[in-house]
Design a protein around this motif. Sequence first.
Motif, short mmCIF file in Angstrom:
data_model
loop_
_atom_site.label_atom_id
_atom_site.label_comp_id
_atom_site.label_asym_id
_atom_site.label_seq_id
_atom_site.Cartn_x
_atom_site.Cartn_y
_atom_site.Cartn_z
N HIS A 172 0.86 -1.19 0.00
CA HIS A 172 0.00 0.00 0.00
C HIS A 172 0.89 1.24 0.00
CE1 HIS A 172 1.19 -0.36 4.21
NE2 HIS A 172 0.98 0.95 4.30
N ASP A 174 0.84 5.23 1.84
CA ASP A 174 0.15 5.81 2.99
C ASP A 174 -0.80 6.95 2.64
OD1 ASP A 174 1.49 3.98 4.50
OD2 ASP A 174 2.96 5.38 5.33
N HIS A 293 4.91 -0.13 0.05
CA HIS A 293 5.62 -0.90 1.08
C HIS A 293 4.65 -1.89 1.69
CE1 HIS A 293 3.89 2.64 3.00
NE2 HIS A 293 3.86 1.97 4.15
FE FE2 Z 1 2.21 2.16 5.61
#
Ligand code: FE2
Length: 349
Positions: A172, A174, A293
Amino acid sequence: MISTATETSTGLAPGALTPSQLEQFRKDGYLILHGFFDPAPILARARDVIQSFDPAAHPLTKFVTGSDDDSTKENEEHVGNAYFLESGDSIRFFLEEGAVDPKTGQLNRQPDLAVNKAGHALHVLDRTFYDLSFSDKVQNLVRSLESFTEPRTLQSMIICKQPSIGGAVPPHNDSTFLYTDPPSATGLWFALEDCTKTNGCLSFLPGSHRWPLDSHQQGNEQRPKEDRDVKENYGVPRGVNKRFVRKEPTNTSAGTTFEELSVSEEDAWRDNEARVEECKAGTLVLIHGSVLHKSEKNLSDRSRYIYTFHAIEGDESKAKYDEKNWLQPTKATPFSKLYNPPPAPAPAA
Ligand code: FE2
């Protein structure tokens, strides 16, 4: 890829990135800063916070699957949704998926080993996390990124990654969770324990915050703002594909969903290009809001405690925080100014 905090002994303010560290961050979309902080007192306080978890006061322990009464289940789901969506001004506890017995609704292990994470206002309510989050080193570090006018601190949490059941986090980026227009989120991730391949360390796709490299593929999506020379040197930053939003902005019982934004922003994980980043306790990992990540399940018999929070641009003429985001500021707890923090809470007794 790897930088050390000792590089800052060149007349820079403590914590500030050196030019080569900034270059690395812009290129990879993340930066590992070994030995950035002393982990022992932070870990001790994190364990105290997790120890304070009281299952009797927690809504999810009341949840019993297999009930014939749908209205009861629905009610309990609403309570769980509100518990999460109203956690922005509290310290609340969220459980590992495998920690509640589905038949009895009771924990199947001791409470402190059942908690997945605690959040999301540690940075304003707990003195230890306040002192770390608003420390001079952290402020100097964020200043040295040259990307914020008035950064705000939000979504602070302890993540435990419990032995043997600590869940995997899929790939994903952030900014999906803390969307501003344009995207501005940057994560600060503090390793309180050694993070290894077996207890679920982070993996990154270096450079994935700048896909696609071919400018012809770029759509009209909102992309993080950067100076022209940065874009020319490193490539155009990627936008977000989807957003994690409230189903109803003002109704915290309604829960959350993912809203698809763009199909042209590539977000495929590529194992052969990924870097697995093991690190020691005391490491700070800086995470660009657009970089992909993930972390694997903790298969070891050791926890992987970390503390993390995010910075977003608070100057509304530069970036606007979206009202559909899962986390919303409240009157009691507006998003804190990183460079001008609110009064410190009392130290823990
Ligand atoms: Fe994250």
